[in-house]
Enzyme design. Structure first.
Site, PDB file in Angstrom:
ATOM      1  N   GLN A   1      40.592  46.173 146.364  1.00 18.82           N
ATOM      2  CA  GLN A   1      40.227  46.079 144.951  1.00 18.82           C
ATOM      3  C   GLN A   1      40.026  47.465 144.345  1.00 18.82           C
ATOM      4  O   GLN A   1      40.390  47.712 143.199  1.00 18.82           O
ATOM      5  CB  GLN A   1      38.956  45.244 144.784  1.00 18.82           C
ATOM      6  CG  GLN A   1      39.132  43.800 145.183  1.00 18.82           C
ATOM      7  CD  GLN A   1      40.372  43.178 144.552  1.00 18.82           C
ATOM      8  OE1 GLN A   1      40.460  43.032 143.343  1.00 18.82           O
ATOM      9  NE2 GLN A   1      41.348  42.829 145.379  1.00 18.82           N
TER      10      GLN A   1
ATOM     11  N   HIS B   1      42.903  49.274 142.562  1.00 20.71           N
ATOM     12  CA  HIS B   1      43.409  48.847 141.249  1.00 20.71           C
ATOM     13  C   HIS B   1      43.186  49.928 140.209  1.00 20.71           C
ATOM     14  O   HIS B   1      44.106  50.323 139.494  1.00 20.71           O
ATOM     15  CB  HIS B   1      42.727  47.554 140.807  1.00 20.71           C
ATOM     16  CG  HIS B   1      43.374  46.316 141.343  1.00 20.71           C
ATOM     17  ND1 HIS B   1      44.626  45.913 140.953  1.00 20.71           N
ATOM     18  CD2 HIS B   1      42.941  45.388 142.226  1.00 20.71           C
ATOM     19  CE1 HIS B   1      44.944  44.795 141.576  1.00 20.71           C
ATOM     20  NE2 HIS B   1      43.938  44.462 142.356  1.00 20.71           N
TER      21      HIS B   1
ATOM     22  N   GLU C   1      34.422  38.077 141.028  1.00 24.76           N
ATOM     23  CA  GLU C   1      35.786  37.566 140.861  1.00 24.76           C
ATOM     24  C   GLU C   1      36.322  37.059 142.205  1.00 24.76           C
ATOM     25  O   GLU C   1      36.781  35.932 142.323  1.00 24.76           O
ATOM     26  CB  GLU C   1      36.671  38.683 140.312  1.00 24.76           C
ATOM     27  CG  GLU C   1      38.128  38.302 140.132  1.00 24.76           C
ATOM     28  CD  GLU C   1      38.996  39.485 139.751  1.00 24.76           C
ATOM     29  OE1 GLU C   1      40.124  39.253 139.292  1.00 24.76           O
ATOM     30  OE2 GLU C   1      38.557  40.652 139.925  1.00 24.76           O
ATOM     31  N   HIS C   2      36.298  37.923 143.214  1.00 30.87           N
ATOM     32  CA  HIS C   2      36.740  37.562 144.571  1.00 30.87           C
ATOM     33  C   HIS C   2      35.531  37.627 145.506  1.00 30.87           C
ATOM     34  O   HIS C   2      34.838  38.645 145.543  1.00 30.87           O
ATOM     35  CB  HIS C   2      37.798  38.539 145.089  1.00 30.87           C
ATOM     36  CG  HIS C   2      38.975  38.705 144.181  1.00 30.87           C
ATOM     37  ND1 HIS C   2      39.102  39.786 143.315  1.00 30.87           N
ATOM     38  CD2 HIS C   2      40.080  37.946 144.002  1.00 30.87           C
ATOM     39  CE1 HIS C   2      40.247  39.674 142.650  1.00 30.87           C
ATOM     40  NE2 HIS C   2      40.861  38.568 143.041  1.00 30.87           N
TER      41      HIS C   2
ATOM     42  N   ASP D   1      46.001  36.979 146.300  1.00 30.96           N
ATOM     43  CA  ASP D   1      46.691  37.654 145.198  1.00 30.96           C
ATOM     44  C   ASP D   1      48.158  37.279 145.118  1.00 30.96           C
ATOM     45  O   ASP D   1      48.732  37.255 144.022  1.00 30.96           O
ATOM     46  CB  ASP D   1      46.586  39.178 145.371  1.00 30.96           C
ATOM     47  CG  ASP D   1      45.328  39.750 144.747  1.00 30.96           C
ATOM     48  OD1 ASP D   1      44.612  39.008 144.051  1.00 30.96           O
ATOM     49  OD2 ASP D   1      45.063  40.948 144.971  1.00 30.96           O
TER      50      ASP D   1
ATOM     51  N   HIS E   1      29.817   5.943 106.315  1.00 27.53           N
ATOM     52  CA  HIS E   1      29.984   5.709 107.751  1.00 27.53           C
ATOM     53  C   HIS E   1      29.437   4.341 108.130  1.00 27.53           C
ATOM     54  O   HIS E   1      30.068   3.569 108.864  1.00 27.53           O
ATOM     55  CB  HIS E   1      29.242   6.792 108.556  1.00 27.53           C
ATOM     56  CG  HIS E   1      29.966   8.095 108.666  1.00 27.53           C
ATOM     57  ND1 HIS E   1      30.182   8.918 107.597  1.00 27.53           N
ATOM     58  CD2 HIS E   1      30.513   8.725 109.744  1.00 27.53           C
ATOM     59  CE1 HIS E   1      30.843   9.995 107.990  1.00 27.53           C
ATOM     60  NE2 HIS E   1      31.050   9.908 109.301  1.00 27.53           N
TER      61      HIS E   1
END
Length: 438
Positions: A267, A270, A335-336, A369, A428
């Site tokens: 990660q 990235h 996230e992961h 991934d 109504h």
């Protein structure tokens, strides 16, 4: 000069731990005011001038000299030719990945994406009709690198959902990647344009003479793309505003330290803002992971990015127990989330918030991934507390079905009229009462 990566060392037994963790986790989704102004101007220009504006910005930012937007459209034949021209091993890997992603999302559709209905005791039918979005736009990053896997993860669930038209946009440099074009053909992209940035998002959201207007825009991008997606939301749907990539590893000390260190790298490479965190109750094991980081970092082609990411945003945290590690993980909502444990199923029930959970030592995040099957478009920046991975359901919408029987109208009409009068809405109430038997 030798690169080094020194993630922040923390312990839950130390004073000030909570504040230190919060500071390390902090990331703001707010975009720079300068970016917001640029994006606002681009969107307004594209809405006003259509193709001409998109062409102007694309030529400027991608250093092109196209004379019409039609020149920037990729045909099905070009995408198919890219697929057929791939080396055999690459083509086979892409096909296998696409097959697994498709199988997973087909199962997802069967479990949560089908229409349903029932009739109650008086014959009234109640249910839900699930239908696909008509047309979606998928944004594929392609400025600095090409991401064929992103094409698969966005286009395949849309196709499985039954979306009739999938319009792909990708910056011109990314469109030169044969694997990306091959993935687009394999995943069912209907049309593709070599445009990117805020102008591409605006073109999809509002439509131009050449780019059709879509109902939803999905896919990651840079700060300009994120800002544009935020601004067009409401005119079209969007998937999410993604922050930097994240991984959190829960380790009991039984997984080889080299494996865990490399997963943290996966990660961190990235970008410099990516976040990699290790939670473990074993101090000696944490030391071992740090030694593995030191040993393997010089071998990595993106060592500089990894070092910056780990040093500025990474953390190696000693916990009192694996149970406490699970509690902290729920606070982080990563996230992961990897459970690097000899018994991952012991800990999985304690984990409530994560984009994707990877169980056991052999389940590296990188497999998710590319080819495991579940979607890799995941919520970041603690938003896994309330959001989910991209899926078939993101390309569908639901309509309620109500068919009230004559007998049912006698029961429901009385209830509805009473509540409507209580709200002061006489029409109504009368609409319900007119259907009552006298």
């Amino acid at each position: 000069m030798t690169l080094s990566a020194r993630p922040l060392r923390l312990s839950t037994t130390e004073g000030g731990f909570d504040a230190a963790l919060a500071a390390r986790l902090h990331w703001s989704a707010d975009t720079d005011a300068g970016i917001e102004k640029v994006v606002a101007d681009i969107i307004a220009d594209v809405r006003s001038r259509g193709d001409a504006a998109v062409l102007e910005y694309t030529n400027r930012f991608d250093r092109l000299a196209a004379t019409s937007l039609r020149e920037l459209e990729l045909g099905q034949a070009e995408m198919k030719a890219a697929f057929e021209g791939l080396p055999a091993r690459q083509r086979e890997a892409l096909e296998n990945a696409a097959r697994r992603v498709r199988s997973y999302h087909e199962a997802q559709k069967k479990a949560s994406g089908e229409s349903w209905s029932y009739r109650d005791a008086d014959g009234t039918l109640l249910g839900q009709k699930v239908t696909p979005v008509d047309r979606v736009g998928i944004y594929v990053p392609g400025g600095k690198a090409a991401y064929p896997s992103s094409v698969l993860m966005n286009a395949i669930p849309a196709q499985v959902a039954g979306v009739a038209e999938i319009i792909m946009v990708v910056p011109h440099p990314g469109a030169q990647n044969a694997l990306l074009l091959a993935a687009a053909w394999l995943a069912g992209a209907t049309r593709a344009f070599t445009i990117g940035g805020a102008q591409a998002v605006a073109a999809l959201a509002y439509g131009t003479e050449t780019v059709p207007r879509v109902d939803k825009v999905t896919g990651p991008g840079n700060a300009y793309v994120a800002s544009a997606k935020r601004r067009v939301f409401g005119q079209v749907g969007i998937d999410m505003i993604a922050g930097p990539s994240e991984i959190l590893v829960l380790a009991d000390g039984t997984t080889p330290a080299d494996w865990v260190a490399m997963d943290l790298f996966s990660q961190a490479e990235h970008d410099e803002l990516a976040q990699s965190i290790l939670l473990c109750p074993d101090a000696a094991y944490i030391d071992e992971v740090q030694r593995a980081i030191d040993r393997m970092l010089p071998e990595m082609p993106r060592a500089g990015i990894i070092a910056t990411s780990l040093t500025n945003r990474g953390a190696l945290i000693r916990t009192r127990s694996m149970e406490e590690a699970c509690e902290i993980s729920n606070r982080v909502a990563p996230e992961h989330l990897e459970i690097a444990s000899a018994d991952p199923h012991r800990w999985e029930p304690l984990l409530r918030h994560a984009g994707a959970i990877f169980l056991g030592a052999y389940t590296s995040e990188s497999l998710g991934d590319y080819c495991a099957g579940p979607n890799h478009v995941l919520p970041t920046s603690t938003t896994a507390r309330f959001s989910s991975p991209l899926g078939v359901y993101d390309f569908q919408k639901r309509s309620s079905l109500i068919e009230v029987s004559q007998a049912g109208a006698q029961v429901l009409g009385v209830i509805a009229a009473e509540l409507a009068y209580g709200e002061g809405l006489q029409a109504h109430a009368r609409a319900a009462e007119l259907r009552l038997k006298r």
